[in-house]
Write an enzyme that holds these catalytic residues in place. Structure first.
Site, mmCIF file in Angstrom:
data_model
loop_
_atom_site.group_PDB
_atom_site.id
_atom_site.type_symbol
_atom_site.label_atom_id
_atom_site.label_comp_id
_atom_site.label_asym_id
_atom_site.label_seq_id
_atom_site.Cartn_x
_atom_site.Cartn_y
_atom_site.Cartn_z
ATOM 1 C CG ASN A 48 -1.736 1.221 1.374
ATOM 2 O OD1 ASN A 48 -1.810 2.037 0.441
ATOM 3 N ND2 ASN A 48 -2.381 1.388 2.518
ATOM 4 C CD1 TRP A 49 3.949 1.335 -2.677
ATOM 5 C CD2 TRP A 49 3.647 2.196 -4.717
ATOM 6 N NE1 TRP A 49 4.773 0.669 -3.541
ATOM 7 C CE2 TRP A 49 4.617 1.175 -4.802
ATOM 8 C CE3 TRP A 49 3.298 2.879 -5.884
ATOM 9 C CZ2 TRP A 49 5.237 0.825 -6.003
ATOM 10 C CZ3 TRP A 49 3.905 2.528 -7.081
ATOM 11 C CH2 TRP A 49 4.865 1.514 -7.136
ATOM 12 C CE LYS A 50 -0.027 3.230 4.767
ATOM 13 N NZ LYS A 50 0.154 3.309 6.210
ATOM 14 C CG HIS A 64 -5.592 2.042 5.428
ATOM 15 N ND1 HIS A 64 -5.105 2.976 6.313
ATOM 16 C CD2 HIS A 64 -4.604 1.134 5.243
ATOM 17 C CE1 HIS A 64 -3.863 2.643 6.640
ATOM 18 N NE2 HIS A 64 -3.532 1.527 6.015
ATOM 19 C CD GLU A 83 -2.583 5.557 6.834
ATOM 20 O OE1 GLU A 83 -2.605 5.603 5.587
ATOM 21 O OE2 GLU A 83 -1.656 5.024 7.476
ATOM 22 C CD GLU A 128 -3.133 -2.371 7.406
ATOM 23 O OE1 GLU A 128 -2.120 -2.654 6.763
ATOM 24 O OE2 GLU A 128 -3.675 -1.262 7.339
ATOM 25 N N GLY A 165 3.132 2.117 10.767
ATOM 26 C CA GLY A 165 4.103 3.191 10.592
ATOM 27 C C GLY A 165 4.896 3.510 11.846
ATOM 28 C CB SER A 217 5.798 -2.098 11.780
ATOM 29 O OG SER A 217 5.413 -0.772 12.121
ATOM 30 N N GLY A 232 3.027 -1.158 4.174
ATOM 31 C CA GLY A 232 3.088 0.268 3.878
ATOM 32 C C GLY A 232 4.505 0.696 3.544
ATOM 33 N N GLY A 233 5.176 1.315 4.515
ATOM 34 C CA GLY A 233 6.502 1.900 4.314
ATOM 35 C C GLY A 233 7.497 1.011 3.588
HETATM 36 O O1 LIG Z 1 -0.977 0.799 6.834
HETATM 37 C C1 LIG Z 1 -0.269 -0.114 6.446
HETATM 38 C C2 LIG Z 1 -0.593 -0.845 5.198
HETATM 39 O O2 LIG Z 1 -1.870 -0.552 4.763
HETATM 40 C C3 LIG Z 1 0.944 -0.523 7.186
HETATM 41 O O3 LIG Z 1 1.870 0.496 7.092
HETATM 42 P P1 LIG Z 1 3.399 0.244 7.591
HETATM 43 O O4 LIG Z 1 3.839 -1.026 6.922
HETATM 44 O O5 LIG Z 1 4.131 1.461 7.101
HETATM 45 O O6 LIG Z 1 3.331 0.127 9.072
#
Ligand SMILES: O=C(CO)COP(=O)(O)O
Length: 241
Positions: free
Chosen positions: A9-11, A96, A98, A165, A171, A204, A225-226
């Site tokens: 997920n590149w956000k 999600h 966010e 999640e 993050g 993470s 994510g990251g």
């Molecule tokens: O929100 C995430 C994937 O949707 C997880 O993010 P991180 O891997 O950066 O913690």
């Protein structure tokens, strides 16, 4: 037989140029990846067409990060399922944390988005998970089960992926212990009519912890994510041992 699905997920990261540069470093590292591992990149809307054209015929699938529940109309800033499928998108992240926190998504709108995604032929990835306060108060199970029950009302479980999640692990570098992540994924599975729905862990996930996470019996993949922004890191995650 349950599928293994690893999604990045590149956000709100990566332009079209960044996306192409990523693929250059990423695709060669998938040559020895076992065929049965499904790989998805959930990119910003502006990068989807470029990714779709470049990845045509490749094993890497494309996902979006949002979908509106109506098929068209006066919904400034939103995107429809047909607009996504037209350009080769096959998956979409829904609910999600966010989006729930910053953009007002609720279990009700999440449910509408899930149904719209399936009606358009997309496979949604439903995200659920508790806050730190909910965990500390002992409310993890109630909260997650509630999100699953409300989110999945009337949803076809044969075309669905779920991602657990925990919000406090997103993050932060603070991964949920793999046995605990497995326990909550098992709890989610126990609520489902279709026990074969792939259930991912997200929060993470990194090259250094993916092997342990993927060794858990009720975790069928990861939503990353990251670490999915870097081609070496994401390839290492997909090529977990
Ligand atoms: O929100 C995430 C994937 O949707 C997880 O993010 P991180 O891997 O950066 O913690």
């Amino acid at each position: 037989m349950r599928r293994i699905v690893i999604a990045g997920n590149w956000k709100m990261h990566k332009t079209q140029a960044d996306s192409l540069a990523f693929l250059n470093g990423f695709l060669p590292q998938l040559e020895a990846t076992p065929e049965e591992r499904e790989v998805i990149l959930c990119a910003p809307f502006t990068a989807l067409t470029t990714l779709s054209k470049t990845l045509h015929g490749s094993r890497v699938m494309i996902g979006a990060q949002n979908i509106h529940w109506e098929s068209s109309g006066a919904y400034t800033g939103e995107i429809s399922g047909e607009m996504l499928t037209e350009i080769g998108v096959r998956y979409v992240v829904v609910g999600h944390s966010e989006r729930r926190e910053y953009f007002g998504d609720t279990d009700e709108t999440v449910n509408l988005r899930l149904k719209a995604a399936q009606a358009a032929g997309l496979t949604p990835i439903l995200c659920v998970g508790e806050t730190k306060q909910q965990r500390d108060a002992g409310d993890t199970e109630t909260h997650v089960v509630n999100q699953i029950e409300k989110g999945l009302m009337g949803v076809d479980q044969s075309k669905l992926i779920i991602a657990y999640e925990p919000i406090w692990a997103i993050g932060t570098g603070d991964t949920c212990a793999s046995e605990e992540a497995n326990r909550v994924c098992w709890l989610i599975r126990s609520q489902l009519a279709n026990k074969d729905v792939p259930i991912q862990y997200g929060g993470s996930v990194k090259p250094g912890n993916v092997d342990e996470i993927m060794a858990q019996p009720d975790i069928d993949g990861a939503l990353v994510g990251g670490a999915s922004l870097d081609p070496q890191n994401f390839a290492r995650i997909i090529n977990y041992q």
